[in-house]
Scaffold this motif. Sequence first.
Motif, PDB file in Angstrom:
ATOM      1  N   GLU A  83      -2.048  -2.922   5.598  1.00 24.47           N
ATOM      2  CA  GLU A  83      -1.845  -4.066   4.631  1.00 24.47           C
ATOM      3  C   GLU A  83      -2.312  -5.257   5.154  1.00 24.47           C
ATOM      4  OE1 GLU A  83       2.298  -3.174   3.923  1.00 24.47           O
ATOM      5  OE2 GLU A  83       2.092  -1.665   2.468  1.00 24.47           O
ATOM      6  N   LYS A 122      -8.145  -6.172   2.982  1.00 24.74           N
ATOM      7  CA  LYS A 122      -7.940  -4.719   2.226  1.00 24.74           C
ATOM      8  C   LYS A 122      -9.059  -3.797   2.573  1.00 24.74           C
ATOM      9  CE  LYS A 122      -5.110  -6.536  -1.820  1.00 24.74           C
ATOM     10  NZ  LYS A 122      -4.987  -6.637  -3.015  1.00 24.74           N
ATOM     11  N   ASN A 123      -9.497  -3.934   3.502  1.00 23.70           N
ATOM     12  CA  ASN A 123     -10.658  -2.918   4.178  1.00 23.70           C
ATOM     13  C   ASN A 123     -10.103  -1.674   4.464  1.00 23.70           C
ATOM     14  OD1 ASN A 123     -12.817  -4.367   3.414  1.00 23.70           O
ATOM     15  ND2 ASN A 123     -12.837  -5.407   5.770  1.00 23.70           N
ATOM     16  N   LEU A 124      -9.013  -1.790   5.084  1.00 27.55           N
ATOM     17  CA  LEU A 124      -8.296  -0.504   5.533  1.00 27.55           C
ATOM     18  C   LEU A 124      -6.850  -0.010   4.845  1.00 27.55           C
ATOM     19  CD1 LEU A 124      -8.448  -1.049   9.321  1.00 27.55           C
ATOM     20  CD2 LEU A 124     -10.196   0.073   7.798  1.00 27.55           C
ATOM     21  N   ILE A 125      -6.488   1.105   4.632  1.00 31.86           N
ATOM     22  CA  ILE A 125      -5.392   1.608   4.340  1.00 31.86           C
ATOM     23  C   ILE A 125      -4.504   1.721   5.649  1.00 31.86           C
ATOM     24  CG2 ILE A 125      -3.993   3.390   3.180  1.00 31.86           C
ATOM     25  CD1 ILE A 125      -6.248   4.414   1.965  1.00 31.86           C
ATOM     26  N   HIS A 150      -1.530   9.610   0.211  1.00 29.44           N
ATOM     27  CA  HIS A 150      -1.002   8.406   0.125  1.00 29.44           C
ATOM     28  C   HIS A 150      -0.302   8.211  -0.993  1.00 29.44           C
ATOM     29  CE1 HIS A 150      -2.790   3.951  -0.687  1.00 29.44           C
ATOM     30  NE2 HIS A 150      -1.649   3.923  -0.073  1.00 29.44           N
ATOM     31  N   CYS A 195     -11.580   6.277   1.783  1.00 26.25           N
ATOM     32  CA  CYS A 195     -10.530   7.114   2.412  1.00 26.25           C
ATOM     33  C   CYS A 195     -11.169   7.912   3.701  1.00 26.25           C
ATOM     34  CB  CYS A 195      -9.975   7.843   1.198  1.00 26.25           C
ATOM     35  SG  CYS A 195      -8.768   7.076   0.371  1.00 26.25           S
ATOM     36  N   GLU A 245       0.848  -1.236  -0.091  1.00 23.22           N
ATOM     37  CA  GLU A 245       0.113   0.100   0.054  1.00 23.22           C
ATOM     38  C   GLU A 245       0.792   1.184   0.033  1.00 23.22           C
ATOM     39  OE1 GLU A 245      -2.884   1.314  -0.732  1.00 23.22           O
ATOM     40  OE2 GLU A 245      -4.494  -0.419  -0.282  1.00 23.22           O
ATOM     41  N   VAL A 247       0.422   2.034   8.343  1.00 22.02           N
ATOM     42  CA  VAL A 247      -0.118   1.548   6.988  1.00 22.02           C
ATOM     43  C   VAL A 247      -0.364   0.000   7.520  1.00 22.02           C
ATOM     44  CG1 VAL A 247       0.395   0.712   4.743  1.00 22.02           C
ATOM     45  CG2 VAL A 247       1.266   2.911   5.391  1.00 22.02           C
ATOM     46  N   LYS A 305     -10.385   3.978   6.062  1.00 20.28           N
ATOM     47  CA  LYS A 305     -10.956   3.072   5.227  1.00 20.28           C
ATOM     48  C   LYS A 305     -10.606   3.202   3.845  1.00 20.28           C
ATOM     49  CE  LYS A 305     -15.251   2.686   7.802  1.00 20.28           C
ATOM     50  NZ  LYS A 305     -16.568   3.212   7.733  1.00 20.28           N
ATOM     51  N   SER A 306     -10.093   1.957   3.152  1.00 20.38           N
ATOM     52  CA  SER A 306      -9.504   2.183   1.907  1.00 20.38           C
ATOM     53  C   SER A 306     -10.420   2.601   0.720  1.00 20.38           C
ATOM     54  CB  SER A 306      -8.794   0.778   1.487  1.00 20.38           C
ATOM     55  OG  SER A 306      -9.773  -0.199   1.472  1.00 20.38           O
ATOM     56  N   LYS A 307     -11.684   2.203   0.581  1.00 20.97           N
ATOM     57  CA  LYS A 307     -12.536   2.342  -0.451  1.00 20.97           C
ATOM     58  C   LYS A 307     -12.890   3.858  -0.577  1.00 20.97           C
ATOM     59  CE  LYS A 307     -13.934  -1.817  -1.558  1.00 20.97           C
ATOM     60  NZ  LYS A 307     -14.812  -3.037  -0.922  1.00 20.97           N
TER      61      LYS A 307
END
Lengths: 357, 292, 223
Positions: free
Chosen positions: A240, A244-247, A212, A265, A199, A238, A261-263
């Motif tokens: 990882e 993959k739900n979170l950055i 990011h 942000c 990531e 980070v 949250k990854s999607k």
Amino acid sequence: MVKFSKLFFYLTVALIFIWQLPWCYSFFTAKASQKPFTLYSCVVDDFVMSGKDNTGKFCKTDLHGNLYTDHQFDSILPCFYSRQLLADDRFPETIKEIPVTYREVQSSLFTFRSTPYGINAPKLSIFPLLESMSGRVDLKMPDDVFRITNKAIEFVDAETNSVNIDKSAMFTDMLDTKGFRFPASYIAGNPTSKKEYDEGYLILDNDGKLFHLKQTKGRPYVRHIPLPDGIVLKYLYVTEFRDKNLIGLVTDTNNNFYALKSKSCELARIDIKGFDPETSAITIIGNMFDWTVRVTSASDDIYYAIDATDFSCITTYNVPSPDDSFADVLSALIPPVKIHFNDGNSKYVFPRIRLLQ
Amino acid sequence: MENIIECRNLTHYYGKRKIYEDLSFSVPKGRILGLLGKNGTGKTTTINILSGYLQPHSGECLIFGENITKMHPETRREIGLLIEGHVQYQFMNIEQIEKFYSAFYPKWKREAYYELMRRLQVAPGQSISRMSCGQRSQVALGLILAQDPELLVLDDFSLGLDPGYRRLFVDYLSEYAHSENKTIFLTSHIIQDMERLIDECIIMDYGRILTQQPVNDLLNNFRRYEGRVADGFSLSDKTDMYNPSIYKGEFEVYSFLPEKDVLANLDSQGVRECYSVNLGLEDAFIGLTGKY
Amino acid sequence: MLRILFLKEYIKTRWFILAAALTLSGFSLYMMMNLYRIVNLKGAMHIWEVILQKDALFIDLIQWLPVIFGILLGLFQYVPEMHRKCLKLTLHLPVSYTKLGMLMVGYGVAALTGVFLLSFIILWTMMSRVLMPEMVSNILSHSLVWYLAGILSYLFTAWITIEPTWKRRLINIIVSVFMLKIFFISNVAGSYYAFMPILALYTIAASTLSILSISRFKTGVQD
């Protein structure tokens, strides 16, 4: 000068006394503290633990005092012991009445840990930026590392030990375009190829804005992540994790703890009391339903059960740390002040003076 | 006469053992004064106090009018110090050591040093560590002569020297001191050497000074009296008599009193065939301090 | 006078200083050649990765050498002074004993600094060819802790050697061991960053310790 050297000698002797006497005491009287392994069970809706009880006997129990066999214990922690349950052919079709597969459960499992010892440590501000979309299954360490200066990001090629001007310019331009203000005030990432995917890095710029940074197919990927008003971030991680739900996970200057949250942000506050990475250790053992968050500070050890979807607190369990009673016991013998140079909470060597009550 | 050394009421202890109490003496300018005493009477203690390497328990010691413990470093230019055993920097050779000391003493007499070194017939580059004790004594003496101090403090200068080197040392020193009107304070365990050199002596016993006077006065006035006595004889009047002893009917005693008075006194007490003997310094020392 | 006093110290220590300079430089060269060999075999990035992930210093081999050389220099310089109490000759010179003591210590510190500087320059120049400046300064700044420990060990040795009594000498040895231990608590590069100025100040102040021993020598303290 003789007076000075005499005084200096006596001060040195005094220093050694206040340093070594408490050390000697703790060296000879230290006892191993065995805290039971504790997790939140969504099945019994309680914290359950495995370890020695007051009589020194090994047992598995919950906060209500119910005892469990190994077999039962696996069942009340179906995510954590999913491999065991699968091997015993006992893996459930539903957990909390939600249909699950072994694969889903496995990919949601993660462990996260941050300690003051890792935080309060000298770090080189040099980072390898891995290729996030190499097209290969395994990640590979790059041949260069980057640093962020007052004006730019610079990639230094390891073989020539010189700056790769073109690549540096390309990444600097991209950061500039995204509104990054040099230099960086904090850079976080996991610079290793021994992880599932990459990531890149979370970076706070000079204005405290969150970015990011990744490298995708040799090109820079930079994303500015807007923060809600009034939030000033301090520490970034980070994650990882496999799902993959979170950055990442981040803390702010008020010691609030957030999931990034990854999607979307978005920052979502995790409902725990203040967590200061400089003084407290945090361990999270998570699954698709809940996280068991343990925050250990000098004064206490708090377990939180956190809902994995909205990060709200389900329940907590507080274990006070045993009193540091040696000052009481030996107060007649040891000096009223204690000095030590190293500390379990920091890699820095520095004189730390503490007055004993 | 101006006193170069003046020690007043020196008292010193090693732990609880008293070495001496209220010791006072002075050394006038131009005198060569020898400190004589049996082992353990405090000779080295006195030398150490005089050279500034021992703080006395009480009392003070002035050299050139300055208290030795607070002496201005420059004043040490005028004090030549010979440490017991002619100790010098073993790691230097005779050229290096001359060069070293010459930097500290404006009156440095290079020739005086090299004149003595020529007698030694050693190579200029020879290390002092490879020299015999006799050769080392000449290096130490040469350095003191080149320093040309007003006061020389010599601790047991005859230690480890054969008769030839002792004589060389004494003759050089005597000639130098008398021609240049220097003051010398010294100790030696060989009293014959002192006799050739010193003008005045201090004889110490445990804890006190027995006498301080010019050597000539001591040798002229202090005599031994010998005679025969009957069995069971005991001297009844011991006033001003030192160390009377009887061995197989032979009687002896020492005294500063006039010869005539002593002979009459001894005769009246029953000592027969009594006569007096003139003494050398060693005999006078034994007469004052006793054999044991 | 300064020149001639330094000459005396030089005569006592010249062969040791030469040997120390050659040994320390030799070790430094050896370590750097080893580093180059790894770079040739596994590539520079491998070394960089190890530095970034494992806090590797690559020069740990020399960490005790400065202390050892500091102690040895102290012994080479001060044992001849204490042999048959030769120090009396030095202290009889027409110079104040504090000045003499400080000049003798000053010589030792200067000589050690020279020896350490040579090794430092070798490490710096050779390391700079294969490592980033940040890595070089991170590693070498940690080596400064060892060099400082070397200087302090020299000052302690001077203090211990001149001390006239064995009882106090033993106390001095114990104090020295504990104080030097502080310099070796951590081998993480940069861990002494904030502490270094305090340690440097302590070392400067420790240069007066030999004056304490000289003063005790002068007053004739005995066991």
